[in-house]
Scaffold this active site. Structure first.
Site, short mmCIF file in Angstrom:
data_model
loop_
_atom_site.label_atom_id
_atom_site.label_comp_id
_atom_site.label_asym_id
_atom_site.label_seq_id
_atom_site.Cartn_x
_atom_site.Cartn_y
_atom_site.Cartn_z
N ASP A 19 0.86 -1.08 0.08
CA ASP A 19 0.03 0.04 -0.24
C ASP A 19 1.03 1.11 -0.10
O ASP A 19 2.04 1.20 0.06
CB ASP A 19 -1.00 -0.20 1.18
CG ASP A 19 -1.94 1.14 1.29
OD1 ASP A 19 -2.24 1.62 0.36
OD2 ASP A 19 -1.90 1.81 2.34
N SER A 20 0.18 2.33 -0.07
CA SER A 20 1.14 3.57 -0.03
C SER A 20 1.53 3.89 1.44
O SER A 20 2.35 4.60 1.53
CB SER A 20 0.24 4.67 -0.50
OG SER A 20 -0.81 5.11 0.19
N CYS A 82 -4.48 -1.70 -1.86
CA CYS A 82 -4.55 -0.18 -2.25
C CYS A 82 -5.59 -0.06 -3.30
O CYS A 82 -5.13 -0.59 -4.31
CB CYS A 82 -3.30 0.40 -2.48
SG CYS A 82 -3.23 2.00 -3.19
N GLU A 161 -2.98 8.80 8.62
CA GLU A 161 -1.64 8.83 8.60
C GLU A 161 -1.15 9.69 9.87
O GLU A 161 -0.31 9.04 10.61
CB GLU A 161 -1.12 9.22 7.12
CG GLU A 161 -1.31 8.27 6.16
CD GLU A 161 -0.27 7.27 5.87
OE1 GLU A 161 0.95 7.05 6.60
OE2 GLU A 161 -0.53 6.22 5.53
N CYS A 193 -11.02 2.99 0.01
CA CYS A 193 -9.64 3.01 0.21
C CYS A 193 -9.29 2.30 1.61
O CYS A 193 -9.91 2.50 2.77
CB CYS A 193 -9.35 4.72 0.53
SG CYS A 193 -7.81 4.95 1.01
N HIS A 195 -7.34 2.93 3.74
CA HIS A 195 -7.08 3.70 5.01
C HIS A 195 -8.35 4.12 5.83
O HIS A 195 -8.33 4.01 7.05
CB HIS A 195 -6.46 5.33 4.56
CG HIS A 195 -5.12 5.20 4.44
ND1 HIS A 195 -4.64 4.56 3.39
CD2 HIS A 195 -4.11 5.66 5.21
CE1 HIS A 195 -3.22 4.63 3.19
NE2 HIS A 195 -2.93 5.58 4.45
#
Ligand code: DGL
Length: 280
Positions: A19-20, A82, A161, A193, A195
């Site tokens: 993932d990012s 992701c 994040e 997403c 996240h």
């Protein structure tokens, strides 16, 4: 086939997940839960997050570098945990490698199409994922009569994040983003997403109980399990405890990632190691 793979040690090889940043940990967590025998190599591209506001070319280049890194770790399959990478890069990179590569979008679309009762589904995700209309494409392949409404929520990734999962700032921004979806009579909302499951309670509170929230992680882990079984690649050995079972790599800020990962995974992470992803 099974015997050859066993002899080659392939079944015992890890699954690669990327993932990012920390979002893919929500998918890793589900894979750890559903197929606990599997070893995992996780890569979080913390130096280059966010992915959602970057171009298809850039995300494809980043994803290709990460896939090369994971192949060097001798993984037996890769999960693009992701949505943005799944939307932009999967089709192209899948053709370039000889191990299975799955994303989170197709499983999420399937789960949502099964969940909706009134045929109206909302999707929240990054600008890249929403702009690609990928969820709508897959959902309409399953049922062309379903209406899909997308809403990009670009500020959610930095909020997650930064660990602001339950914070008035996140509430305020979520209220603004979700307003149009509340008015559109959806009964199902895809957390498009990886996240976003970390702010699920905020989203759920705003959308109300009548809207089913779909986290594609669950269906993705199921699909991975079925795929490994089909390919005779499931690890039949009992879970190996200790340092080698789950390995974490990042492109920056390893300590911050490690603290974060330890707060959401119930398995202690011994360490997260920084590597130079531009070398791949
Ligand atoms: N978690 C990722 C996704 O599912 C990427 C978010 C980002 O880096 O913008 O799209």
């Amino acid at each position: 086939m099974s015997l050859t793979r066993e002899r080659d040690g392939l079944c015992d090889a890890p699954v690669g997940i990327f993932d990012s940043g920390v979002g893919g940990l929500t998918v890793a967590r589900e894979i750890m839960r559903q197929i606990p025998n599997e070893k995992i190599v996780y890569f979080g591209d913390t130096a280059r997050v966010p992915y959602g506001s970057k171009s298809k070319e850039t995300i494809t280049k980043f994803s290709r570098q990460i896939v090369h890194f994971l192949q060097e770790q001798k993984v037996k399959a890769i999960v693009a945990a992701c949505n943005t990478a799944s939307a932009y890069a999967l089709d192209e990179i899948e053709k370039e490698i000889d191990i299975p590569l799955i994303g989170v979008v197709k499983p999420g679309a399937k789960a949502a199409a099964e969940a909706t009762r009134n045929g109206r589904i909302g999707v929240i995700g990054t600008e890249g994922t929403i702009g690609s209309h990928i969820y709508s494409t897959y959902i309409k392949e399953i049922d062309p009569d379903i209406t899909v409404m997308g809403k990009a929520c670009p500020l959610f990734v930095p909020l997650v994040e930064e660990g602001l999962w339950q914070d008035p700032v996140t509430d305020e921004i979520a209220n603004r983003y979700l307003g149009s979806l509340i008015d559109s009579d959806i009964d199902t909302l895809i957390l498009g997403c990886t996240h976003y499951p970390l702010i699920r309670s905020t989203v759920g509170k705003i959308m109300g109980e009548s809207v089913t929230l779909v986290n594609p992680a669950y269906e993705t882990a199921r699909e991975l399990k079925a795929l490994l079984a089909d390919e005779n690649l499931l690890n039949e050995k009992g879970p190996e405890l200790g340092g080698n079972r789950y390995r974490f790599y990042v492109s920056d800020m390893a300590d911050k990632f490690q603290t974060f990962a330890n707060s959401i995974l119930k398995y202690g992470i011994l360490s997260a190691k920084k590597i130079n992803i531009e070398d791949y």
